[in-house]
Design an enzyme around this catalytic site. Sequence first.
Site, PDB file in Angstrom:
ATOM      1  N   CYS A  36      77.960  47.574  21.692  1.00 32.49           N
ATOM      2  CA  CYS A  36      77.107  46.393  21.783  1.00 32.49           C
ATOM      3  C   CYS A  36      77.462  45.598  23.045  1.00 32.49           C
ATOM      4  O   CYS A  36      78.634  45.311  23.301  1.00 32.49           O
ATOM      5  CB  CYS A  36      77.312  45.527  20.538  1.00 32.49           C
ATOM      6  SG  CYS A  36      76.434  43.959  20.592  1.00 32.49           S
ATOM      7  N   CYS A  47      72.783  44.597  15.764  1.00 31.02           N
ATOM      8  CA  CYS A  47      74.215  44.871  15.635  1.00 31.02           C
ATOM      9  C   CYS A  47      74.724  44.164  14.381  1.00 31.02           C
ATOM     10  O   CYS A  47      74.506  42.971  14.214  1.00 31.02           O
ATOM     11  CB  CYS A  47      74.936  44.347  16.880  1.00 31.02           C
ATOM     12  SG  CYS A  47      76.732  44.311  16.704  1.00 31.02           S
ATOM     13  N   CYS A  56      65.121  53.297  18.521  1.00 29.16           N
ATOM     14  CA  CYS A  56      64.588  53.029  19.853  1.00 29.16           C
ATOM     15  C   CYS A  56      65.295  51.763  20.353  1.00 29.16           C
ATOM     16  O   CYS A  56      65.002  50.661  19.884  1.00 29.16           O
ATOM     17  CB  CYS A  56      63.075  52.829  19.738  1.00 29.16           C
ATOM     18  SG  CYS A  56      62.278  52.541  21.317  1.00 29.16           S
TER      19      CYS A  56
HETATM   20 ZN    ZN Z   1      77.191  43.084  18.635  1.00 31.12          ZN
END
Ligand code: ZN
Length: 198
Positions: free
Chosen positions: A103, A149, A173
Amino acid sequence: MRPIKTLLATIFLSAGCASDDHTVEVPQSSPAPLPESTMEEPPVSSTAGKGNEGMTTSVPAEDVPARYNALSEFESYVILKKGTERPGVGEYTDMHDPGTYICRQCNAPLYLAKHKFSSNCGWPSFDDEIEGAVQRHLDEDGDRTEITCRNCDGHLGHVFFGERYTAKDTRHCVNSVSMKFIAEGKPLPPVIKLPATE
Ligand SMILES: [Zn+2]
């Protein structure tokens, strides 16, 4: 006569209190003061609480709240405001190197290179995620499933099913800008976790 006697008594008492504060005589029976190196706690000063001179308000480093990685204006648009980068321009759309996609905002590992496949849709596509890394939410229109996330709730993109691209029949995606690629063999940065807020 009465008021004067009261006044005198007040002065006497006040003087008595004041003189106690300035006693400097040390009785001869007092133990010798310890050397400074063995003193664990400084003696409580009679001026404690009267001022903050010399006191520090800083807290130990481990108590300083963590902050997520700083984001550029465009990263904020995608990750925080759920924007979408234009197709075909993301830096990871056609990447196939071995490694891990983390992330961009909090460093949480999201996808492995082995999850990635070529969909020709213009965005990085994965048919699986690192277990527990990604959260799904139904879009407000009820049509698409948004993915974020799980650690920082940053927007990643959308997940689609039933397109038959791979055996798992799933396509995450993901915006390139929501991720950062860490090549295989390179250390993953620590995941930034913030305390839960109400
Ligand atoms: Zn994150």
